[in-house]
Design a protein around this motif. Structure first.
Motif, PDB file in Angstrom:
ATOM      1  N   GLU A  59       6.147  -9.015 -66.795  1.00 17.91           N
ATOM      2  CA  GLU A  59       7.297  -9.845 -67.185  1.00 17.91           C
ATOM      3  C   GLU A  59       8.438  -9.313 -67.291  1.00 17.91           C
ATOM      4  O   GLU A  59       9.397  -9.881 -66.628  1.00 17.91           O
ATOM      5  N   GLN A  60       8.757  -8.248 -68.001  1.00 22.34           N
ATOM      6  CA  GLN A  60      10.140  -7.629 -68.022  1.00 22.34           C
ATOM      7  C   GLN A  60       9.912  -6.063 -68.610  1.00 22.34           C
ATOM      8  O   GLN A  60       8.773  -5.689 -68.959  1.00 22.34           O
ATOM      9  N   PRO A  61      10.885  -5.310 -68.259  1.00 22.69           N
ATOM     10  CA  PRO A  61      10.706  -3.950 -68.691  1.00 22.69           C
ATOM     11  C   PRO A  61      10.775  -4.129 -70.229  1.00 22.69           C
ATOM     12  O   PRO A  61      11.416  -4.658 -70.807  1.00 22.69           O
ATOM     13  N   GLY A  62      10.111  -3.035 -70.832  1.00 24.59           N
ATOM     14  CA  GLY A  62       9.923  -2.770 -72.233  1.00 24.59           C
ATOM     15  C   GLY A  62      10.926  -1.708 -72.773  1.00 24.59           C
ATOM     16  O   GLY A  62      11.888  -1.451 -71.982  1.00 24.59           O
ATOM     17  N   GLU A  63      10.848  -1.174 -73.970  1.00 27.66           N
ATOM     18  CA  GLU A  63      11.781  -0.408 -74.576  1.00 27.66           C
ATOM     19  C   GLU A  63      11.903   0.901 -73.647  1.00 27.66           C
ATOM     20  O   GLU A  63      12.825   1.380 -73.230  1.00 27.66           O
ATOM     21  N   ARG A  64      10.717   1.422 -73.489  1.00 19.86           N
ATOM     22  CA  ARG A  64      10.660   2.800 -72.766  1.00 19.86           C
ATOM     23  C   ARG A  64      11.242   2.555 -71.374  1.00 19.86           C
ATOM     24  O   ARG A  64      11.802   3.301 -70.684  1.00 19.86           O
ATOM     25  N   VAL A  87     -11.018   0.697 -61.442  1.00 21.29           N
ATOM     26  CA  VAL A  87     -11.564  -0.030 -60.413  1.00 21.29           C
ATOM     27  C   VAL A  87     -11.418   0.418 -58.766  1.00 21.29           C
ATOM     28  O   VAL A  87     -11.701  -0.214 -58.126  1.00 21.29           O
ATOM     29  N   GLY A  88     -11.120   1.615 -58.853  1.00 25.01           N
ATOM     30  CA  GLY A  88     -10.936   2.317 -57.491  1.00 25.01           C
ATOM     31  C   GLY A  88      -9.718   2.160 -56.807  1.00 25.01           C
ATOM     32  O   GLY A  88      -9.548   2.726 -55.560  1.00 25.01           O
ATOM     33  N   LEU A  89      -8.715   1.568 -57.523  1.00 21.94           N
ATOM     34  CA  LEU A  89      -7.326   1.559 -56.823  1.00 21.94           C
ATOM     35  C   LEU A  89      -6.651   2.670 -57.035  1.00 21.94           C
ATOM     36  O   LEU A  89      -6.617   2.999 -58.208  1.00 21.94           O
ATOM     37  N   ASP A  90      -5.928   3.215 -56.225  1.00 23.44           N
ATOM     38  CA  ASP A  90      -4.920   4.481 -56.749  1.00 23.44           C
ATOM     39  C   ASP A  90      -3.857   3.961 -57.152  1.00 23.44           C
ATOM     40  O   ASP A  90      -2.977   3.205 -56.510  1.00 23.44           O
ATOM     41  N   PRO A  91      -3.096   4.173 -58.366  1.00 27.56           N
ATOM     42  CA  PRO A  91      -2.189   3.529 -58.787  1.00 27.56           C
ATOM     43  C   PRO A  91      -0.942   4.032 -58.134  1.00 27.56           C
ATOM     44  O   PRO A  91       0.016   3.162 -58.153  1.00 27.56           O
ATOM     45  N   ALA A  92      -0.945   5.027 -57.504  1.00 29.12           N
ATOM     46  CA  ALA A  92       0.330   5.297 -56.890  1.00 29.12           C
ATOM     47  C   ALA A  92       0.536   4.786 -55.315  1.00 29.12           C
ATOM     48  O   ALA A  92       1.472   4.649 -54.732  1.00 29.12           O
ATOM     49  N   GLN A  93      -0.412   4.047 -55.016  1.00 30.34           N
ATOM     50  CA  GLN A  93      -0.430   2.966 -53.954  1.00 30.34           C
ATOM     51  C   GLN A  93      -0.196   1.577 -54.094  1.00 30.34           C
ATOM     52  O   GLN A  93       0.015   0.689 -53.405  1.00 30.34           O
ATOM     53  N   VAL A  94       0.101   1.274 -55.423  1.00 27.69           N
ATOM     54  CA  VAL A  94       0.279   0.015 -56.052  1.00 27.69           C
ATOM     55  C   VAL A  94       1.911  -0.131 -56.322  1.00 27.69           C
ATOM     56  O   VAL A  94       2.474   0.837 -56.836  1.00 27.69           O
ATOM     57  N   TYR A  95       2.597  -1.253 -55.834  1.00 26.86           N
ATOM     58  CA  TYR A  95       3.919  -1.541 -56.237  1.00 26.86           C
ATOM     59  C   TYR A  95       3.963  -2.384 -57.559  1.00 26.86           C
ATOM     60  O   TYR A  95       3.172  -3.567 -57.553  1.00 26.86           O
ATOM     61  N   ARG A  96       4.652  -1.759 -58.546  1.00 33.29           N
ATOM     62  CA  ARG A  96       4.498  -2.723 -59.852  1.00 33.29           C
ATOM     63  C   ARG A  96       5.961  -3.092 -60.039  1.00 33.29           C
ATOM     64  O   ARG A  96       7.025  -2.262 -59.998  1.00 33.29           O
ATOM     65  N   THR A  97       6.275  -4.374 -60.594  1.00 31.32           N
ATOM     66  CA  THR A  97       7.498  -4.842 -60.627  1.00 31.32           C
ATOM     67  C   THR A  97       7.292  -6.072 -61.889  1.00 31.32           C
ATOM     68  O   THR A  97       6.216  -6.184 -62.265  1.00 31.32           O
ATOM     69  N   ASN A  98       8.551  -6.753 -61.897  1.00 32.02           N
ATOM     70  CA  ASN A  98       8.432  -7.523 -63.179  1.00 32.02           C
ATOM     71  C   ASN A  98       9.130  -8.909 -62.765  1.00 32.02           C
ATOM     72  O   ASN A  98      10.105  -8.725 -61.848  1.00 32.02           O
ATOM     73  N   VAL A  99       8.898  -9.927 -63.066  1.00 30.23           N
ATOM     74  CA  VAL A  99       9.829 -11.210 -62.976  1.00 30.23           C
ATOM     75  C   VAL A  99      11.001 -11.239 -63.336  1.00 30.23           C
ATOM     76  O   VAL A  99      12.042 -11.937 -62.698  1.00 30.23           O
ATOM     77  N   VAL A 100      11.408 -10.498 -64.514  1.00 30.59           N
ATOM     78  CA  VAL A 100      12.745 -10.259 -65.054  1.00 30.59           C
ATOM     79  C   VAL A 100      13.184  -8.938 -65.006  1.00 30.59           C
ATOM     80  O   VAL A 100      12.263  -7.895 -65.468  1.00 30.59           O
TER      81      VAL A 100
END
Ligand code: URA
Ligand code: SF4
Length: 219
Positions: A59-64, A87-100
């Motif tokens: 969604e959006q960045p939180g406080e931290r 579920v066997g996915l390496d978190p370091a291989q995933v791109y995470r982002t937010n809509v805002v």
């Protein structure tokens, strides 16, 4: 805080054309596409490898995240990483982002600022950053975390409960040159943390993420 639409020109004019992820990350700090930059510490761009096959969209960045300048570094992010690994996915291989990209909040509880979900107008104003990230990343799949991300892609009538855990097509209403092959919605990890039955909510999150993991494995 009432704000005239004139204060929301949208992010497009701040998005450098054809820029790579590092340049986007730098440019977003200057964005004045809506009023949310005013009360936030800094913008928080997505994070992860440029060759990531999977994008996770919150969604959006939180406080931290607002303080550290990185997405998903708070409690919800910790839970998300655990779920990806489970579920066997390496978190370091995933791109995470937010809509805002800026933290929207109003008022405080003790020292903590109280999160407020972004409005559809903020999501629309910020969308050029997400489009630029996706144009660079060209992921195979996108996992939408919760209602704000779901509505950003599928429209305001979208409900998570009805379609969670199923692979769908990239919506035509979000034009992209290289659309991801599939998109899947699940619950937001923060909602798992708030759930009455946390174990059940976590298991349901895992079930959805397993569908994404299988789709990636099938290539
Ligand atoms: N929740 C989100 O949606 N995004 C973050 O980056 C952190 C918490
Ligand atoms: Fe720009 Fe998005 Fe921040 Fe608004 S929330 S100022 S559009 S980066």
């Amino acid at each position: 805080m009432a704000t005239a639409d004139g204060d929301r020109p949208g992010a497009q004019q701040w998005v450098p054309e054809g820029a790579g992820l590092p340049a986007l990350r730098e440019a977003v700090q200057a964005c004045r596409g809506c009023e949310l930059h005013r009360d936030a510490t800094q913008a928080v761009m997505g994070e992860g490898p440029a060759e990531a096959r999977l994008v996770v969209l919150g969604e959006q960045p939180g406080e931290r995240e607002d303080v550290e300048g990185e997405p998903f570094v708070g409690p919800a992010g910790t839970l998300l990483d655990r779920a990806l690994a489970d579920v066997g996915l390496d978190p370091a291989q995933v791109y995470r982002t937010n809509v805002v990209k800026h933290f929207r909040w109003s008022g405080t509880r003790g020292k903590r600022r109280i999160h407020q979900s972004p409005k559809a107008a903020h999501v629309a104003a910020c969308a050029p950053w997400l489009r630029a990230e996706l144009a660079e990343l060209r992921p195979e799949g996108v996992v939408l975390l919760g209602a704000t991300a779901g509505k950003a892609l599928h429209g305001s009538s979208f409900r998570v409960g009805k379609s969670r855990g199923r692979l769908g097509e990239w919506p035509e209403r979000i034009p992209t040159e290289h659309p991801p092959r599939w998109v899947l919605t699940t619950t937001h990890p923060a909602a798992v943390l708030r759930a009455d039955d946390r174990d059940a909510a976590y298991d349901a999150l895992l079930a959805d993420l397993r569908v994404a993991a299988d789709a990636l494995a099938a290539g």
